[in-house]
Write a protein that holds these residues in place. Structure first.
Motif, short mmCIF file in Angstrom:
data_model
loop_
_atom_site.label_atom_id
_atom_site.label_comp_id
_atom_site.label_asym_id
_atom_site.label_seq_id
_atom_site.Cartn_x
_atom_site.Cartn_y
_atom_site.Cartn_z
N PRO A 1 -21.33 20.97 -13.99
CA PRO A 1 -21.09 22.26 -13.33
C PRO A 1 -23.55 22.84 -12.88
O PRO A 1 -23.72 21.67 -13.10
N GLY A 2 -22.81 22.67 -11.45
CA GLY A 2 -23.93 23.00 -10.49
C GLY A 2 -24.57 21.80 -10.31
O GLY A 2 -26.39 21.32 -10.04
N GLY A 3 -24.05 20.65 -10.16
CA GLY A 3 -24.27 18.56 -9.61
C GLY A 3 -24.56 18.79 -8.47
O GLY A 3 -25.15 17.89 -7.97
N GLY A 4 -24.16 20.11 -7.75
CA GLY A 4 -24.03 19.18 -5.95
C GLY A 4 -22.85 18.73 -5.26
O GLY A 4 -22.85 18.56 -4.27
N LYS A 5 -21.98 18.90 -5.91
CA LYS A 5 -20.54 18.60 -5.80
C LYS A 5 -19.99 19.16 -4.56
O LYS A 5 -19.74 18.81 -3.69
N SER A 6 -19.80 20.21 -4.53
CA SER A 6 -19.85 20.84 -2.77
C SER A 6 -20.68 21.00 -2.48
O SER A 6 -19.45 20.40 -1.04
N THR A 7 -21.76 21.40 -2.30
CA THR A 7 -22.62 21.07 -1.30
C THR A 7 -23.21 19.58 -0.94
O THR A 7 -22.85 19.80 0.50
N VAL A 8 -22.99 18.97 -1.01
CA VAL A 8 -23.06 17.44 -1.25
C VAL A 8 -21.54 17.10 -0.44
O VAL A 8 -21.54 16.18 0.96
N GLY A 9 -20.70 17.80 -1.04
CA GLY A 9 -19.55 17.61 -0.61
C GLY A 9 -18.88 17.80 1.00
O GLY A 9 -18.38 16.73 1.76
N ARG A 10 -19.27 19.00 0.87
CA ARG A 10 -19.06 20.05 2.29
C ARG A 10 -20.22 18.77 3.28
O ARG A 10 -19.82 18.35 4.69
#
Length: 191
Positions: A9-18
């Motif tokens: 959690p908080g590892g950047g998956k959503s931000t990097v993914g977008r």
């Protein structure tokens, strides 16, 4: 092609993914967002009321469904998605999995004021992150085809690292990477 991102959690998956989806011209899907759409409420409220086991059942069904959808996609998974063997197998067999690896200390620095993550609403969140990391890191590693050490680079740097890894693996063309690496200079926030 489906690129799935796993990690704490908080590892950047959503931000990097977008950002990755924009640069690679692929659709972006966040499994947690899809789950909330299906539930009609936040994960936190569902989790508090129904418990983790029921949440994981729904998460497994949503991930299985997402992996069956046609077209190119970047899929950001929830931090605990790898806890179910069915998810690990489906992700590994039906997508290219990248583990965005961060230490518990880096995660704590990013998440210390976050009140939306149910598993971190405890007296000692850093200790909880260490426990989660000890449990999940081996699962992320066995699920992932590639591991990207997150550290503290910008989102743009992380996306470039992912694109170059996909090129080295022969999953996207060098021309596609050359056209996108460095294209997102306005996206310099930290992951």
């Amino acid at each position: 092609m489906i690129v799935s991102l796993v990690g704490m959690p908080g590892g950047g998956k959503s931000t990097v993914g977008r950002s990755l989806s924009r640069q690679a011209g692929m659709r972006f899907v966040d499994s947690d967002t899809e789950i909330e759409k299906q539930l009609g409420e936040s994960i936190r409220s569902f989790f508090d009321r129904e418990g983790e086991a029921r949440f994981r059942d729904i998460e497994q069904a949503v991930i299985a469904d997402l992996l069956q959808r046609p077209g190119d996609m970047v899929l950001a998974t929830g931090g605990g998605a790898v806890l179910r063997e069915a998810n690990r197998l489906a992700l590994r067999q039906q997508s290219t999995v990248l583990y965005l690896r961060s230490t518990p200390e880096e995660l704590f620095r990013r998440l210390r004021h976050d009140t939306q993550r149910p598993l971190l609403q405890v007296k000692d969140p850093l200790q909880k992150l260490r426990e989660l990391y000890a449990q999940r890191d081996p699962l992320y590693r066995t699920t992932a085809h590639y591991t990207i050490e997150v550290g503290r680079p910008s989102v743009a740097t992380l996306v470039n690292m992912v694109l170059m890894q996909l090129e080295l693996a022969g999953l996207i063309s060098a021309e596609r990477v050359a056209a996108t690496v460095g294209a997102g200079r306005g996206d310099e926030e930290q992951a």
